[in-house]
Write an enzyme that holds these catalytic residues in place. Sequence first.
Site, mmCIF file in Angstrom:
data_model
loop_
_atom_site.group_PDB
_atom_site.id
_atom_site.type_symbol
_atom_site.label_atom_id
_atom_site.label_comp_id
_atom_site.label_asym_id
_atom_site.label_seq_id
_atom_site.Cartn_x
_atom_site.Cartn_y
_atom_site.Cartn_z
ATOM 1 N N GLU A 175 14.328 3.583 21.704
ATOM 2 C CA GLU A 175 13.295 2.779 21.029
ATOM 3 C C GLU A 175 12.044 3.587 20.707
ATOM 4 O OE1 GLU A 175 11.844 -0.655 23.193
ATOM 5 O OE2 GLU A 175 10.789 -1.421 21.430
ATOM 6 N N LYS A 217 16.608 0.906 18.709
ATOM 7 C CA LYS A 217 15.705 -0.249 18.674
ATOM 8 C C LYS A 217 14.515 0.165 17.828
ATOM 9 C CE LYS A 217 13.408 -3.740 21.456
ATOM 10 N NZ LYS A 217 13.636 -4.665 22.564
HETATM 11 P P1 13P Z 1 8.867 -7.601 21.372
HETATM 12 O O1 13P Z 1 9.984 -8.187 20.548
HETATM 13 O O2 13P Z 1 7.992 -8.624 22.034
HETATM 14 O O3 13P Z 1 8.121 -6.528 20.613
HETATM 15 O O4 13P Z 1 9.533 -6.870 22.621
HETATM 16 C C1 13P Z 1 10.660 -6.125 22.417
HETATM 17 C C2 13P Z 1 10.711 -5.006 23.366
HETATM 18 O O5 13P Z 1 11.562 -4.968 24.224
HETATM 19 C C3 13P Z 1 9.749 -3.914 23.228
HETATM 20 O O6 13P Z 1 10.168 -2.811 23.983
#
Ligand code: 13P
Length: 340
Positions: A175, A217
């Site tokens: 991510e 992500k």
């Molecule tokens: P949000 O969808 O609230 O941004 O959180 C997702 C997430 O896991 C961020 O690391």
Amino acid sequence: MSDLEATARALVAAGKGILAADESDSTIKKRFDSIGVESTEENRRAYRDLLFTTEGGEEFISGVILYDETIRQSALDGTPFPKLLASKGIIPGIKVDTGAKPLALADGETITEGLDGLRARLEEYRGLGARFAKWRATYSIAADKPSEYCVWTNAHALARYAALCQEAGLVPIVEPEVLMDGDHTIEQASKATGRALQAVYVELHDQRVDYRGTLLKANMVLSGYGAPKRASVEEVAEASLEVYYRHVPAAVPGIVFLSGGQSDEDATAHLNAMNKRGPHPWELSFSYGRALQAPALKAWHGKPENVKAAQQAYYRRAKFNGAARTGSYAPEMEKEAVPA
Ligand code: 13P
């Protein structure tokens, strides 16, 4: 197909996505503060219990990302949360980074920590039932940001994490989140997102990570929340897809989006618009925290008598996002009455 690829593909199965319920203690405290609920271990357990025991949640939820405390907690009937989820066909996952910390000699930028001792932690989490993991790096947009220094140090750490995950038999969710705070244009968001992604795939490749056993992500490409003119749903879909087509290898099974502060309805509409333009080389799905939980949190307010209403609110958002997986969501569905 390897076990890792099979798990990654199961997480982006048709019509389903991931619930991010891995808020750290400080983040969940913020969420609870917003509804006037004290962040005690029992309240956190009760809230996660509510989400995980929602009847039918598994129709739209393929996996749940847990936090270190949560993966060790149990439902009211004593069933450990990972076991409860697995019994519904929901794959348990775990957040393994220890947070974004100030990057040395880089004013206002961060580096995500958590590599020390990670191999042993992954082994323990696998024993507790986790089959995938998450590590989040963050980047800000400004005239001089993100810097190449921030882009490459975070890409390197993400790849070290991903390699350790694959070695341990866990699918790494990678991510790199470009934050959408500020008044930047959608073009600036596109440039920053492309830069961050490009570096991540160079490092993943160089560190021998098999893309097929990973998920990305990603942030969507948006104009800044404070920008004078915000891009439309169609502009967001187009700009986002262009960046992923340029920078995300087709070997990656899926891109699961974070909601990152968008309203729950915007997050659903954007995902829907991208899927409407499919098919794409990768599945486009969700891994929302706030955008799946916000209405449930509001309905709950920490009161046992509100659990059912909160579960209905969560189920409804999951269902709409499930529809957005095939481009069959329509904003009019939001008017649908919530069952009493
Ligand atoms: P949000 O969808 O609230 O941004 O959180 C997702 C997430 O896991 C961020 O690391």
